[in-house]
Design a protein around this motif. Sequence first.
Motif, PDB file in Angstrom:
ATOM      1  N   SER A 287      -9.767  -2.094  21.236  1.00 29.86           N
ATOM      2  CA  SER A 287      -9.432  -1.585  22.565  1.00 29.86           C
ATOM      3  C   SER A 287      -9.975  -0.173  22.688  1.00 29.86           C
ATOM      4  O   SER A 287      -9.868   0.628  21.764  1.00 29.86           O
ATOM      5  N   GLU A 288     -10.551   0.132  23.820  1.00 41.39           N
ATOM      6  CA  GLU A 288     -11.051   1.481  24.077  1.00 41.39           C
ATOM      7  C   GLU A 288      -9.934   2.412  24.526  1.00 41.39           C
ATOM      8  O   GLU A 288     -10.161   3.590  24.759  1.00 41.39           O
ATOM      9  N   TYR A 289      -8.725   1.906  24.634  1.00 43.31           N
ATOM     10  CA  TYR A 289      -7.630   2.688  25.202  1.00 43.31           C
ATOM     11  C   TYR A 289      -6.491   2.881  24.215  1.00 43.31           C
ATOM     12  O   TYR A 289      -5.330   2.962  24.594  1.00 43.31           O
ATOM     13  N   ARG A 290      -6.821   2.916  22.915  1.00 44.59           N
ATOM     14  CA  ARG A 290      -5.787   3.243  21.937  1.00 44.59           C
ATOM     15  C   ARG A 290      -5.387   4.696  22.099  1.00 44.59           C
ATOM     16  O   ARG A 290      -6.193   5.545  22.477  1.00 44.59           O
ATOM     17  N   PRO A 291      -4.122   5.037  21.790  1.00 48.46           N
ATOM     18  CA  PRO A 291      -3.681   6.428  21.957  1.00 48.46           C
ATOM     19  C   PRO A 291      -4.402   7.355  20.984  1.00 48.46           C
ATOM     20  O   PRO A 291      -4.754   6.968  19.879  1.00 48.46           O
ATOM     21  N   THR A 292      -4.637   8.590  21.397  1.00 44.69           N
ATOM     22  CA  THR A 292      -5.304   9.567  20.538  1.00 44.69           C
ATOM     23  C   THR A 292      -4.384  10.725  20.150  1.00 44.69           C
ATOM     24  O   THR A 292      -4.743  11.539  19.305  1.00 44.69           O
ATOM     25  N   GLU A 293      -3.209  10.783  20.739  1.00 42.72           N
ATOM     26  CA  GLU A 293      -2.298  11.905  20.501  1.00 42.72           C
ATOM     27  C   GLU A 293      -2.008  12.101  19.013  1.00 42.72           C
ATOM     28  O   GLU A 293      -2.112  13.213  18.477  1.00 42.72           O
ATOM     29  N   TYR A 294      -1.654  11.018  18.330  1.00 39.82           N
ATOM     30  CA  TYR A 294      -1.261  11.150  16.926  1.00 39.82           C
ATOM     31  C   TYR A 294      -2.468  11.307  16.014  1.00 39.82           C
ATOM     32  O   TYR A 294      -2.379  11.973  14.976  1.00 39.82           O
ATOM     33  N   LEU A 295      -3.598  10.727  16.384  1.00 35.39           N
ATOM     34  CA  LEU A 295      -4.815  10.940  15.610  1.00 35.39           C
ATOM     35  C   LEU A 295      -5.222  12.408  15.655  1.00 35.39           C
ATOM     36  O   LEU A 295      -5.598  13.005  14.643  1.00 35.39           O
ATOM     37  N   GLN A 296      -5.138  13.015  16.828  1.00 37.82           N
ATOM     38  CA  GLN A 296      -5.497  14.429  16.954  1.00 37.82           C
ATOM     39  C   GLN A 296      -4.573  15.309  16.119  1.00 37.82           C
ATOM     40  O   GLN A 296      -5.019  16.240  15.434  1.00 37.82           O
ATOM     41  N   ALA A 297      -3.269  14.997  16.144  1.00 37.16           N
ATOM     42  CA  ALA A 297      -2.320  15.758  15.330  1.00 37.16           C
ATOM     43  C   ALA A 297      -2.582  15.544  13.846  1.00 37.16           C
ATOM     44  O   ALA A 297      -2.499  16.485  13.040  1.00 37.16           O
ATOM     45  N   TRP A 298      -2.912  14.301  13.472  1.00 43.83           N
ATOM     46  CA  TRP A 298      -3.153  13.959  12.064  1.00 43.83           C
ATOM     47  C   TRP A 298      -4.347  14.727  11.521  1.00 43.83           C
ATOM     48  O   TRP A 298      -4.316  15.250  10.403  1.00 43.83           O
ATOM     49  N   THR A 299      -5.421  14.777  12.293  1.00 41.82           N
ATOM     50  CA  THR A 299      -6.639  15.442  11.809  1.00 41.82           C
ATOM     51  C   THR A 299      -6.493  16.959  11.770  1.00 41.82           C
ATOM     52  O   THR A 299      -7.269  17.628  11.093  1.00 41.82           O
ATOM     53  N   ARG A 300      -5.498  17.513  12.474  1.00 43.57           N
ATOM     54  CA  ARG A 300      -5.281  18.967  12.406  1.00 43.57           C
ATOM     55  C   ARG A 300      -4.844  19.402  11.018  1.00 43.57           C
ATOM     56  O   ARG A 300      -5.141  20.512  10.585  1.00 43.57           O
ATOM     57  N   PHE A 301      -4.106  18.523  10.307  1.00 41.33           N
ATOM     58  CA  PHE A 301      -3.649  18.917   8.972  1.00 41.33           C
ATOM     59  C   PHE A 301      -4.390  18.188   7.853  1.00 41.33           C
ATOM     60  O   PHE A 301      -4.411  18.663   6.719  1.00 41.33           O
ATOM     61  N   TRP A 302      -5.030  17.062   8.152  1.00 41.67           N
ATOM     62  CA  TRP A 302      -5.497  16.172   7.095  1.00 41.67           C
ATOM     63  C   TRP A 302      -6.570  16.794   6.200  1.00 41.67           C
ATOM     64  O   TRP A 302      -6.620  16.516   5.000  1.00 41.67           O
ATOM     65  N   PHE A 303      -7.408  17.666   6.728  1.00 43.17           N
ATOM     66  CA  PHE A 303      -8.507  18.233   5.953  1.00 43.17           C
ATOM     67  C   PHE A 303      -8.066  19.392   5.055  1.00 43.17           C
ATOM     68  O   PHE A 303      -8.866  19.924   4.289  1.00 43.17           O
ATOM     69  N   ASP A 304      -6.795  19.753   5.144  1.00 41.39           N
ATOM     70  CA  ASP A 304      -6.247  20.812   4.296  1.00 41.39           C
ATOM     71  C   ASP A 304      -5.484  20.166   3.141  1.00 41.39           C
ATOM     72  O   ASP A 304      -4.524  19.418   3.352  1.00 41.39           O
ATOM     73  N   ASP A 305      -5.881  20.453   1.882  1.00 41.15           N
ATOM     74  CA  ASP A 305      -5.265  19.808   0.726  1.00 41.15           C
ATOM     75  C   ASP A 305      -3.765  20.078   0.648  1.00 41.15           C
ATOM     76  O   ASP A 305      -2.975  19.180   0.321  1.00 41.15           O
ATOM     77  N   GLY A 306      -3.370  21.310   0.931  1.00 36.81           N
ATOM     78  CA  GLY A 306      -1.957  21.660   0.872  1.00 36.81           C
ATOM     79  C   GLY A 306      -1.134  20.929   1.912  1.00 36.81           C
ATOM     80  O   GLY A 306      -0.022  20.450   1.640  1.00 36.81           O
ATOM     81  N   GLN A 307      -1.667  20.825   3.119  1.00 37.66           N
ATOM     82  CA  GLN A 307      -0.972  20.112   4.184  1.00 37.66           C
ATOM     83  C   GLN A 307      -0.891  18.614   3.896  1.00 37.66           C
ATOM     84  O   GLN A 307       0.113  17.962   4.186  1.00 37.66           O
ATOM     85  N   ARG A 308      -1.954  18.084   3.329  1.00 35.27           N
ATOM     86  CA  ARG A 308      -1.949  16.661   2.984  1.00 35.27           C
ATOM     87  C   ARG A 308      -0.921  16.371   1.888  1.00 35.27           C
ATOM     88  O   ARG A 308      -0.259  15.329   1.897  1.00 35.27           O
ATOM     89  N   LEU A 309      -0.779  17.306   0.949  1.00 34.25           N
ATOM     90  CA  LEU A 309       0.247  17.164  -0.078  1.00 34.25           C
ATOM     91  C   LEU A 309       1.640  17.230   0.550  1.00 34.25           C
ATOM     92  O   LEU A 309       2.541  16.461   0.173  1.00 34.25           O
TER      93      LEU A 309
END
Length: 332
Positions: free
Chosen positions: A108-130
């Motif tokens: 679907s081209e209309y999946r929500p992006t709100e949580y993906l955007q929030a997820w990627t804000r912390f995901w690239f930081d090792d400490g935040q991912r931990l």
Amino acid sequence: MDNLRPTDLKTILHSKRANLYYLEHCRVLVNGGRVEYVTDQGKQSLYWNIPIANTTTVLLGTGTSITQAAVRELAKAGVMLGFCGGGGTPLFSANEMDIEVAWFAPQSEYRPTEYLQAWTRFWFDDGQRLAAAKLFQYERLGQIVRHWQQRARTEASFGCDAERLSAALDASRARIEHAPDHTALLTEEARLSKILFRLACEATGYGDFTRAKGGSGSDPANRFLDHGNYLAYGLAASATWVLGLPHGLAVLHGKTRRGGLVFDVADLVKDALILPQAFVSAMRGDDEQAFRRACIETLTRTEALDSMIDTLKTVAIRLGSGHAGLRDEGTA
């Protein structure tokens, strides 16, 4: 009467859907506008309806086939589709056979992006991912204490030692809090699982047990654990799809699994719900179908999918907004 289409049905939130199917030795097709599976009995063909608007996941085992039209209707209804071996394991992928968990997700081209955007804000930081991984582990402990104690109170066949369980979880909670990295967390996860296996054996009178994954000739508890875990993976894949989170953005298992986020989410309920049921069913002499039915009933009754979705949302919002406090709210 006009044919009924999935788009004509009222939408049921994925977290409230009741059905998870494992099918084998049948054909899945569209008949009269409905998705059905067909089994052969002698010279007769028996048709069984799949209520796709109230279904999260369909696992297709050995001896199954599915039509393009059925896949289209399942996708319209937002049903996760997976191919697997006999008894629900192992799960196969159509394009990469060495990947343990890979699903055919509705497009679907209309999946929500709100949580993906929030997820990627912390995901690239090792400490935040931990920090996210620790939140998952705290919730896992909370699920274990709630459901093991509830089962011990209501089922005579599961006489769990409450004091030893509480001591094991308290020790694990302390180790999680002070874990310096993901390796330490994975080690603690495995250590606690071994203790839970031992407690479950004692609670059911199972006797000696050694965890051996993927062996069709292993003892009933091992087979049931493999089987039940894949039901949890199905719900976990649905939970991540609902929120638009790619399976590769794992917080704990990502170093070794392309679909690591599915493992992370499934771990929230595997030890709490699947593990005790595997030993109870093994001692009761259940067959695969009876065990599967008991697991699905438990996953539905305890609103496992709801808890998976809520945990993902909580982690995304807390860490994605910079609020990374690690108080043990899941086990309070």
